[in-house]
Design an enzyme around this catalytic site. Sequence first.
Site, PDB file in Angstrom:
ATOM      1  N   ASP A  22       0.746  -1.205  -0.020  1.00  9.73           N
ATOM      2  CA  ASP A  22       0.101  -0.144   0.021  1.00  9.73           C
ATOM      3  C   ASP A  22       0.887   1.214   0.052  1.00  9.73           C
ATOM      4  O   ASP A  22       0.684   2.057   0.723  1.00  9.73           O
ATOM      5  CB  ASP A  22      -0.901   0.084   1.100  1.00  9.73           C
ATOM      6  CG  ASP A  22      -2.144   1.005   1.028  1.00  9.73           C
ATOM      7  OD1 ASP A  22      -2.375   1.248  -0.148  1.00  9.73           O
ATOM      8  OD2 ASP A  22      -2.845   1.299   1.988  1.00  9.73           O
ATOM      9  N   LYS A  24       1.776   4.660  -1.055  1.00 11.25           N
ATOM     10  CA  LYS A  24       1.086   5.877  -1.617  1.00 11.25           C
ATOM     11  C   LYS A  24       1.697   7.106  -0.700  1.00 11.25           C
ATOM     12  O   LYS A  24       2.007   6.848   0.304  1.00 11.25           O
ATOM     13  CB  LYS A  24      -0.383   5.907  -1.237  1.00 11.25           C
ATOM     14  CG  LYS A  24      -0.914   5.550  -0.127  1.00 11.25           C
ATOM     15  CD  LYS A  24      -2.441   5.164  -0.163  1.00 11.25           C
ATOM     16  CE  LYS A  24      -2.830   4.767   1.276  1.00 11.25           C
ATOM     17  NZ  LYS A  24      -4.313   4.619   1.276  1.00 11.25           N
ATOM     18  N   ASN A  27       1.073   7.194   2.933  1.00  5.42           N
ATOM     19  CA  ASN A  27       1.824   6.397   4.071  1.00  5.42           C
ATOM     20  C   ASN A  27       3.212   6.807   4.178  1.00  5.42           C
ATOM     21  O   ASN A  27       3.915   5.931   4.810  1.00  5.42           O
ATOM     22  CB  ASN A  27       1.556   4.792   3.590  1.00  5.42           C
ATOM     23  CG  ASN A  27       0.138   4.438   3.863  1.00  5.42           C
ATOM     24  OD1 ASN A  27      -0.544   4.962   4.650  1.00  5.42           O
ATOM     25  ND2 ASN A  27      -0.315   3.461   3.145  1.00  5.42           N
TER      26      ASN A  27
END
Length: 192
Positions: A22, A24, A27
């Site tokens: 994840d 992105k 994050n």
Amino acid sequence: KIMDTCAQTFAFIHDKGWVHKDIKPDNILVSKAGDVRVIDFSLAAKPTGFLAKMLTKKSNVVIEGTRTYLAPELIQRQPLTFSADIYSLGIMFYELLVGRPPFIFGNPNDLLMAHVREQAEKPSGFNPNLTPELDQFIFKMIAKKPKERFATMHDVVAALRTLKVFKEDPEAYLRNKAASDQSKFENSMAHS
């Protein structure tokens, strides 16, 4: 510096045997001093092993991650590899450098299919201060087929170390562009 630190961090995570899944901007935390922190490991997983590949039906594989950054092979429910993080990081680098991700669609399914089928515009098409070498680097990270990407995140780090990202210093470029824009505006007002 942010790109280099991110790539080093994900190389370390991969060395520990994990795929983040994840990657992105939400994050990645960056302090005023430029320190980078990666957060949200809720989707992190080990790469799919050979036995799991044989025993898992594609229809049972759930697509997890943020659509804007999702690797094509995950959309197609292929086995999870470290290469998925390389793709996602490449999409994030693209957005960092040009101010937008390469694929923007209102329909979520169209966005997913763009990752599988569409060719992104060159980053230098949005930011003329980016070098052709940078375009090639990003395109290698976001290649549709995992085998066409960098083999490891360590290879991404090594490529970044020798990569010329900008044609000229970004601050000087922006100052020169602002002065040029101001001059064009003044000239247009003089002829009104």
